[in-house]
Motif scaffolding. Structure first.
Motif, PDB file in Angstrom:
ATOM      1  N   ILE A 138     -27.713  47.843 -17.690  1.00  0.00           N
ATOM      2  CA  ILE A 138     -26.266  48.035 -17.772  1.00  0.00           C
ATOM      3  C   ILE A 138     -25.629  48.300 -16.414  1.00  0.00           C
ATOM      4  CG2 ILE A 138     -26.538  48.897 -20.114  1.00  0.00           C
ATOM      5  CD1 ILE A 138     -25.729  51.657 -19.103  1.00  0.00           C
ATOM      6  N   HIS A 184     -26.686  42.680 -25.713  1.00  0.00           N
ATOM      7  CA  HIS A 184     -26.246  43.758 -26.597  1.00  0.00           C
ATOM      8  C   HIS A 184     -26.226  43.307 -28.056  1.00  0.00           C
ATOM      9  CE1 HIS A 184     -25.384  46.845 -23.653  1.00  0.00           C
ATOM     10  NE2 HIS A 184     -24.899  45.899 -22.869  1.00  0.00           N
ATOM     11  N   HIS A 191     -20.593  46.288 -20.001  1.00  0.00           N
ATOM     12  CA  HIS A 191     -21.772  46.775 -20.729  1.00  0.00           C
ATOM     13  C   HIS A 191     -21.419  48.008 -21.562  1.00  0.00           C
ATOM     14  CE1 HIS A 191     -25.153  44.306 -19.421  1.00  0.00           C
ATOM     15  NE2 HIS A 191     -24.674  44.327 -18.190  1.00  0.00           N
ATOM     16  N   ALA A 223     -31.055  44.331 -21.296  1.00  0.00           N
ATOM     17  CA  ALA A 223     -29.814  44.629 -20.576  1.00  0.00           C
ATOM     18  C   ALA A 223     -30.032  45.747 -19.567  1.00  0.00           C
ATOM     19  CB  ALA A 223     -28.716  45.019 -21.562  1.00  0.00           C
ATOM     20  N   HIS A 239     -27.501  54.032 -24.686  1.00  0.00           N
ATOM     21  CA  HIS A 239     -28.000  52.661 -24.793  1.00  0.00           C
ATOM     22  C   HIS A 239     -29.505  52.610 -25.036  1.00  0.00           C
ATOM     23  CE1 HIS A 239     -29.058  48.570 -23.647  1.00  0.00           C
ATOM     24  NE2 HIS A 239     -29.664  48.998 -22.543  1.00  0.00           N
ATOM     25  N   SER A 298     -26.207  42.922 -14.435  1.00  0.00           N
ATOM     26  CA  SER A 298     -25.533  41.917 -15.254  1.00  0.00           C
ATOM     27  C   SER A 298     -26.455  41.341 -16.315  1.00  0.00           C
ATOM     28  CB  SER A 298     -25.022  40.779 -14.359  1.00  0.00           C
ATOM     29  OG  SER A 298     -26.093  40.189 -13.648  1.00  0.00           O
ATOM     30  N   GLY A 299     -27.511  42.076 -16.670  1.00  0.00           N
ATOM     31  CA  GLY A 299     -28.446  41.581 -17.665  1.00  0.00           C
ATOM     32  C   GLY A 299     -29.694  41.042 -16.983  1.00  0.00           C
ATOM     33  N   VAL A 356     -23.253  39.399 -20.706  1.00  0.00           N
ATOM     34  CA  VAL A 356     -23.285  40.806 -21.092  1.00  0.00           C
ATOM     35  C   VAL A 356     -23.419  40.936 -22.605  1.00  0.00           C
ATOM     36  CG1 VAL A 356     -21.945  42.952 -21.169  1.00  0.00           C
ATOM     37  CG2 VAL A 356     -21.973  41.566 -19.085  1.00  0.00           C
TER      38      VAL A 356
END
Length: 828
Positions: free
Chosen positions: A535, A479, A214, A533, A179, A538-539, A475
């Motif tokens: 991961i 992303h 995520h 984010a 990520h 929850s952001g 979520v």
């Protein structure tokens, strides 16, 4: 078991002379030699040994690969390994879902290495660094010059990373590194992406809830990046035995998945005991009795097993508990040796033989957990494999596929969260084909209490499905920003991210996070989009945890849970060290902490109001109604409870001054009309009855929804303004929901029946932490009415109770792990 172990030597289990046949039975008898323990075992399950299927090689396996493996004692693939490898060779995505030590890793290693010999690259994703190190060791043991494996994680030195990007063709990493590094810097990996043929997602049952959501979006971003370079890799997912594995795989990757679920590996016999610690003379809130802690019980049992020379793992729920259990066991062993007057090591035959001081039993026990240096973890793993260590207290860091074969017993201090984890942990023992013992020790908790008295909820059926919601807008949004910064988004990308993406993209444009142009959506900020984010949360921006005296950044916690975990006065554990939060600065997003050694843990308590936004689904439930929908939760952390670590004794309840937080999420709720309540004894406290039912329902939902009780919350009231009726809510504790409440709605009859049974089976008189009390309750667990909760649930569930009691009534319990074809002997 890692694939390089010589498990496929023949179609039968290891020779019985390697271990005394039926050793697990005598081990349990040894633990019960103390008369005070006789009433603590509530159930014993005997799982018989299983013969292996016929091993064979696929015809496409290169001679070099086959010869290397045969040199290590592997004569071919078992049928489930063969089937999964064949799917990969045909270019078909596959998920293999078989038991612990079934050789899942060999099923993907054979096609992975075969592909590398043809010029391809492979990406391996693991949830733990230890598992990546284990797989790296296995790959290196093949000694194939063409295979260039490397781990790429936070521990990888900077000078090695450039070499890995240019030359490695088997990269072992984790979702966090993918990520934050590999996908944002995809141009630096051009050669690797262009030849990517296989993506392995190991231990995928661990990707659940918000974290799993995520990871699902990260895998979709991975598919986009690979496609940019012309690659369409096959996805191979490996999981502990689970129900609906194909559905789980599709939700994680967005791709259709073939399933392989028939386990053809050999297995030794296993004895599983359910163990309930006794009540103590201590009293908690409201004068409720307190049970002896599961960690104290585990330390005693670990010491007894080590004293008998039994190689044992004790799984616990926290890093602090791992250290506590190890220290307590060492202390017990030291005291025993002093009482003997000589350092002694009992032999297998039970005879004690004097040994040198450096070999004393207390030194054969250690703790293992995340936060240790990598080299220290490797040394502990080696010592455990060799037998130098006899007992290890560990978090779930040793739950996954790290090779620690040769163990005799496993202690599990507290329900590990899912049946998949239970069988993963129990399967750590007996991995060389020998008989094994596993003991599940109940904590002072409604779910643990229920399980040790209802073994049918654990044994005889497949395990639970993995719950995640990749369409959660909280979520999905960060992303989509990350994906746009990697490669501008187009309208066709909804095929990867799903139809919910289009609506979220419009919102991101309105918020100024993305810019819409004729060719698509673009990230235009100079900031890193991936930082939006967290991961593991929850952001949103995480809260930083900083050491007061040095200014050193220790770590972060997601903003959504910060009020409950790093409030002023909270006990915080980082890398095995204990800290107390001196100050929680809300505006700065910083928690200042100082090193300390308190003998207590802390639990945040909150008060909550809930407003119904929309009922999305509803149905009749007995005389009442069941709903699932969107709600707005206003939650305020008002105090924190101090509880002594060793005994569970409540030491105090300190107030906090924190602002309320608003959460839009999903909830399941049930109502009862006044007409149904008319038959209840007028002396019943209806508010206390609903409150008690809510606490117990929160405690039992993890059995059905693959979550932890700390992932969910609840509200109950005798008269809710939005329903006009007695109402009990249970909601997801994450923005947008995580799928837990929806699972509760789908399994409401079974879930609430289990809740009622858990309350009824508890031996306390008026309620205790094992049934209706909650450590999170902001009202100090008042009012609570245990008898009233049983009456409420009895009314709500009357049609189901009558149906189950009728001749031929069906058993509606959820599935658990063992195949119905397994012959099981049960002793209760």
């Amino acid at each position: 078991m890692p694939w390089w172990k010589p498990m496929n030597r023949s179609s039968s289990p290891a020779h019985p002379n390697r271990r005394a046949s039926g050793r697990s039975g005598p081990l349990l008898e040894r633990l019960l030699m103390t008369s005070a323990r006789h009433g603590r075992v509530t159930h014993v399950e005997h799982v018989p040994a299983r013969q292996a299927g016929q091993a064979q090689w696929p015809d496409w396996v290169p001679d070099a690969v086959r010869e290397r493996l045969e040199g290590q004692g592997v004569t071919g693939l078992w049928p489930h390994q063969f089937a999964a490898a064949e799917h990969v060779s045909r270019g078909q995505n596959v998920i293999i879902s078989t038991g612990t030590a079934s050789g899942k890793s060999l099923a993907y290693l054979v096609p992975a290495v075969t592909g590398i010999l043809s010029g391809a690259t492979v990406l391996y994703l693991t949830p733990t660094k230890a598992l990546a190190a284990d797989q790296l060791r296995a790959l290196s043991a093949l000694s194939l010059d063409q295979v260039r494996p490397a781990t790429f994680d936070g521990d990888t030195p900077m000078e090695e990373r450039a070499w890995i990007r240019r030359h490695a063709n088997y990269v072992l990493t984790n979702p966090d590194m993918l990520h934050r590094s590999m996908l944002p810097r995809h141009a630096a990996w051009t050669s690797f992406w262009r030849r990517l043929s296989l993506v392995i997602v190991d231990e995928c049952h661990g990707y659940r809830g918000v974290f799993g959501s995520h990871v699902a979006q990260i895998l979709r971003r991975l598919r986009r990046v690979a496609a940019k370079y012309g690659a369409r890799p096959v996805f191979f997912l490996a999981s502990a035995t689970a129900s609906e594995p194909g559905t789980t795989g599709m939700r994680l990757t967005g791709l259709e998945m073939a399933e392989v679920t028939l386990d053809a590996s050999p297995r030794g016999a296993t004895t599983i005991a359910l163990w309930e610690p006794p009540l103590t003379d201590l009293r908690g809130e409201g004068g409720a009795p307190v049970r002896r802690t599961a960690t104290a019980e585990a330390a005693d049992l670990l010491a007894d097993l080590v004293l008998d020379g039994v190689r044992t793992l004790a799984f616990v729920r926290s890093r602090r508990a791992a250290e506590t259990v190890a220290l307590s066991a060492r202390s017990h062993l030291h005291d025993t040796e002093l009482a003997l007057g000589v350092h002694a090591r009992p032999s297998r035959a039970g005879m004690s033989t004097p040994v040198l001081p450096e070999l004393r039993l207390a030194d054969k026990v250690a703790a293992y957990r995340a936060g240790y240096l990598a080299e220290d973890r490797r040394l502990l793993e080696k010592a455990l494999r060799s037998g130098e260590l006899l007992g290890v207290a560990t978090t779930n860091a040793l739950e996954l596929g790290v090779d620690v074969s040769g163990l005799d017993a496993v202690l599990i201090a507290g329900w590990p969260g899912t049946r998949a984890s239970l069988w993963q942990q129990a399967g750590r023992a007996g991995r060389d084909g020998q008989d094994a013992l596993a003991v599940l020790i109940a904590r002072d908790d409604p779910l643990d209490t229920y399980l040790v008295h209802h073994p049918e909820a654990l044994f005889g059926h497949p395990v639970e499905a993995t719950v995640l919601d990749p369409d959660n807008p909280y979520v999905l949004a960060p992303h989509l920003c990350a994906a746009a910064s990697e490669i501008p988004l187009s309208e066709e990308d909804y095929l990867i991210f799903g139809p919910a993406a289009l609506g979220v993209l419009d919102e991101l444009v309105a918020r100024g996070l993305l810019r819409r142009r004729t060719t698509g959506w673009f990230w235009t900020s100079r900031d890193r989009a991936v930082d939006l984010a967290d991961i593991r949360g929850s952001g949103g921006s995480p809260v930083q945890i900083v050491e007061s005296g040095t200014g050193r950044l220790l770590g972060t916690v997601d903003e959504a849970s910060a009020h409950g975990t790093v409030h002023t006065g909270a006990v915080h554990i980082h890398r095995g060290d204990t800290y107390v939060v001196d100050e929680f600065d809300l505006e700065a997003g910083v928690a200042l902490v100082s090193a300390a050694q308190p003998d207590y843990s802390t639990f945040a308590r909150d008060i909550t109001d809930i407003r119904v936004i929309e009922s999305l689904r509803s149905r009749v439930l007995g005389p009442g109604e069941l709903h699932f929908g969107s709600v707005e939760v206003t939650r305020q952390v008002v105090s924190y409870l101090k509880r002594r670590t060793q005994t569970g004794e409540v030491l105090g309840d300190d107030p906090l001054d924190l602002p309320p937080r608003t959460l839009r999420t999903r909830a399941v709720w049930w109502t009862l009309p006044n007409s149904a309540l008319a038959e209840i004894d007028p002396r019943t406290d209806l508010g206390g009855a609903a409150h008690a039912a809510e606490h117990a329902a929160i405690g039992l939902l993890p059995l059905f929804a693959t979550c932890d009780r700390w992932d969910i919350g609840g509200v109950s009231t005798e008269l809710h303004p939005d329903t006009g009726l007695l109402t009990v809510f249970v909601y997801d504790g994450h923005d947008g929901g995580a799928g837990f409440a929806e699972r509760g709605y789908a399994h409401a009859a079974d879930w609430l029946t289990a809740t009622r049974d858990a309350i009824a089976s508890c031996e306390c008189d008026r309620g205790c932490p094992s049934c209706i009390q909650s450590p999170k309750c902001g009202n100090g667990n008042e009012p609570l009415d245990k008898a009233g909760a049983l009456r409420l649930l009895g009314i709500l569930l009357a049609p189901y109770i009558e149906s189950s009691e009728a001749p031929g009534g069906s058993d509606n319990w959820p599935d658990s792990d063992l195949s119905p074809s397994d012959s099981i002997t049960r002793v209760t």
